[in-house]
Structure formats: C-alpha cells, structure tokens
Scaffold this active site. Structure first.
Site, PDB file in Angstrom:
ATOM      1  N   TYR A  25       0.797  -1.225   0.000  1.00  0.00           N
ATOM      2  CA  TYR A  25       0.000   0.000   0.000  1.00  0.00           C
ATOM      3  C   TYR A  25       0.833   1.280   0.000  1.00  0.00           C
ATOM      4  O   TYR A  25       0.270   2.376  -0.039  1.00  0.00           O
ATOM      5  CB  TYR A  25      -0.946  -0.007   1.206  1.00  0.00           C
ATOM      6  N   ASP A  90     -26.662  -0.060  -2.250  1.00  0.00           N
ATOM      7  CA  ASP A  90     -28.010   0.520  -2.214  1.00  0.00           C
ATOM      8  C   ASP A  90     -27.939   2.026  -1.962  1.00  0.00           C
ATOM      9  O   ASP A  90     -28.666   2.808  -2.589  1.00  0.00           O
ATOM     10  CB  ASP A  90     -28.859  -0.141  -1.116  1.00  0.00           C
ATOM     11  N   HIS A 103      -9.071   2.043  -5.939  1.00  0.00           N
ATOM     12  CA  HIS A 103      -8.306   1.081  -5.153  1.00  0.00           C
ATOM     13  C   HIS A 103      -6.834   1.403  -5.322  1.00  0.00           C
ATOM     14  O   HIS A 103      -6.379   1.622  -6.453  1.00  0.00           O
ATOM     15  CB  HIS A 103      -8.579  -0.367  -5.608  1.00  0.00           C
ATOM     16  N   ARG A 114     -10.972 -10.608  -4.548  1.00  0.00           N
ATOM     17  CA  ARG A 114     -10.969  -9.131  -4.519  1.00  0.00           C
ATOM     18  C   ARG A 114     -11.531  -8.535  -5.798  1.00  0.00           C
ATOM     19  O   ARG A 114     -11.750  -7.333  -5.908  1.00  0.00           O
ATOM     20  CB  ARG A 114      -9.547  -8.594  -4.311  1.00  0.00           C
TER      21      ARG A 114
HETATM   22  O1  CA2 Z   1      -6.224  -1.528  -2.953  1.00  0.00           O
HETATM   23  C1  CA2 Z   1      -7.095  -1.011  -2.243  1.00  0.00           C
HETATM   24  O2  CA2 Z   1      -7.224   0.189  -2.079  1.00  0.00           O
HETATM   25  C2  CA2 Z   1      -8.072  -1.907  -1.473  1.00  0.00           C
HETATM   26  O3  CA2 Z   1      -9.354  -1.299  -1.520  1.00  0.00           O
HETATM   27  C3  CA2 Z   1      -7.544  -1.985  -0.062  1.00  0.00           C
HETATM   28  C4  CA2 Z   1      -8.360  -2.915   0.832  1.00  0.00           C
HETATM   29  C5  CA2 Z   1      -8.525  -4.293   0.176  1.00  0.00           C
HETATM   30  O4  CA2 Z   1      -9.426  -5.076   0.959  1.00  0.00           O
HETATM   31  C6  CA2 Z   1      -9.072  -4.168  -1.236  1.00  0.00           C
HETATM   32  O5  CA2 Z   1      -9.150  -5.471  -1.817  1.00  0.00           O
HETATM   33  C7  CA2 Z   1      -8.184  -3.294  -2.092  1.00  0.00           C
HETATM   34  C8  CA2 Z   1      -7.655  -3.118   2.184  1.00  0.00           C
HETATM   35  C9  CA2 Z   1      -7.401  -1.840   2.919  1.00  0.00           C
HETATM   36  C10 CA2 Z   1      -6.505  -2.138   4.072  1.00  0.00           C
HETATM   37  O6  CA2 Z   1      -5.640  -1.062   4.249  1.00  0.00           O
HETATM   38  C11 CA2 Z   1      -4.480  -1.287   4.909  1.00  0.00           C
HETATM   39  C12 CA2 Z   1      -3.524  -0.312   4.788  1.00  0.00           C
HETATM   40  C13 CA2 Z   1      -2.324  -0.459   5.412  1.00  0.00           C
HETATM   41  C14 CA2 Z   1      -2.080  -1.580   6.181  1.00  0.00           C
HETATM   42  C15 CA2 Z   1      -3.038  -2.552   6.314  1.00  0.00           C
HETATM   43  C16 CA2 Z   1      -4.249  -2.397   5.676  1.00  0.00           C
END
Ligand code: CA2
Length: 150
Positions: A25, A90, A103, A114
C-alpha cells in the site's frame, strides 16, 4: 447553493495506511491522501469532505449525507466492503452525482475474491493500481465529468 463539494470516502483499515504493509500500500498515510485530494480538488474550485470509517453503517450515513448536501461527486475506496456490501451499493444507487471507485492496489492482480466489486455496478469509472495517485486521477476525472475547469 453552488455544487462544488466532493465527498471522498474510505473504508475499513485504510486508517492504517503508511503504517503496515508498505510493500503493498506504500508509505503515504491517509493524512497524505487527504492533503492530495484537497490540493487536487482546489485546482478545479472544488472542496473535499474527506472521511474514513471502519463501520459499514457509518459509510452508508456518509453517502446519505453526500446526497442530502447535494455533493457534486463522490470518490470511494470501499476497501474490504467492496466485495460484500449491498448496503453501500443501495446507498450509492440513490446518488445522482457521479461516483468514482478507487483502489490503491490493482485488485485484478491479487486474490480472485478481490475482483468482484458491488460498487463497480454504480461507478462511472474505476482507478485501481495507481497507488494513492488514483485518488488524484479520480478527482481530475470527476472534475471533467461535471465540467469543473482548472
Ligand atoms: O487496494 C485497495 O485500495 C483496497 O481497496 C484496499 C483494501 C482491500 O481489501 C481491497 O481489496 C483493495 C484493504 C485496505 C486495508 O488497508 C491497509 C492499509 C495499510 C495496512 C493494512 C491495511
């Protein structure tokens, strides 16, 4: 009342951005994302209401608020609710303003679960895999859709 407000909504665990899993991320925090969104929107004369919640119902409330306040558009990274939440779908379906799904990662290059997004059913566009720059791209695209000029 001028329609110059954008809502940028962030789902569960995005408050942890920059603190864990930087290889996935990145190192930017959610505060950095907020700064980027405000700066990008300002170029088009737009204001940002920036929210994050770990709770599905709170995100639904934010979407209803965006509708009540006649938001010009809505950017949403639904995170873990992307693949599960009919309640968020909704709520989004009640909006007339354009919705952009973001994302940070390329969800199509990750686990297959995902890939299915309820939000994509109502999103006018999706930015995924651009890192946090995807939020800026989303706002630029939204600005073009609503005719906001730089
Ligand atoms: O890629 C993305 O932005 C997601 O929406 C992030 C979600 C994941 O469930 C989607 O499939 C893709 C997860 C967000 C979690 O964010 C974190 C950030 C830093 C450390 C841990 C989790």
């Amino acid at each position: 009342m001028p329609k110059n407000k954008l809502y940028v909504l962030n789902g569960p665990n995005l408050n942890l951005l920059g603190t864990r899993e930087p290889e996935l991320y990145g190192r930017a925090t959610l505060g950095d994302v907020e700064t980027l969104c405000r700066a990008t929107a300002k170029r088009f004369g737009l204001e940002v209401e920036f929210r994050q919640s770990n709770h599905e119902g709170e995100i639904v409330d934010c979407i209803q608020e965006a509708r009540a306040k006649k938001a010009a558009g809505l950017v949403i990274n639904p995170a873990g609710f992307t693949t599960t939440s009919i309640a968020i779908l909704d709520a989004l379906q009640t909006l007339e303003a354009p919705i952009i799904e973001v994302h940070i990662t390329n969800i199509h290059a990750r686990e297959s679960f995902r890939r299915h997004s309820y939000v994509s059913l109502v999103a006018r566009a999706v930015a995924c895999g651009f890192g946090i720059e995807g939020y800026a791209l989303a706002i630029r695209g939204l600005a073009a859709m609503i005719g906001a000029k730089e």
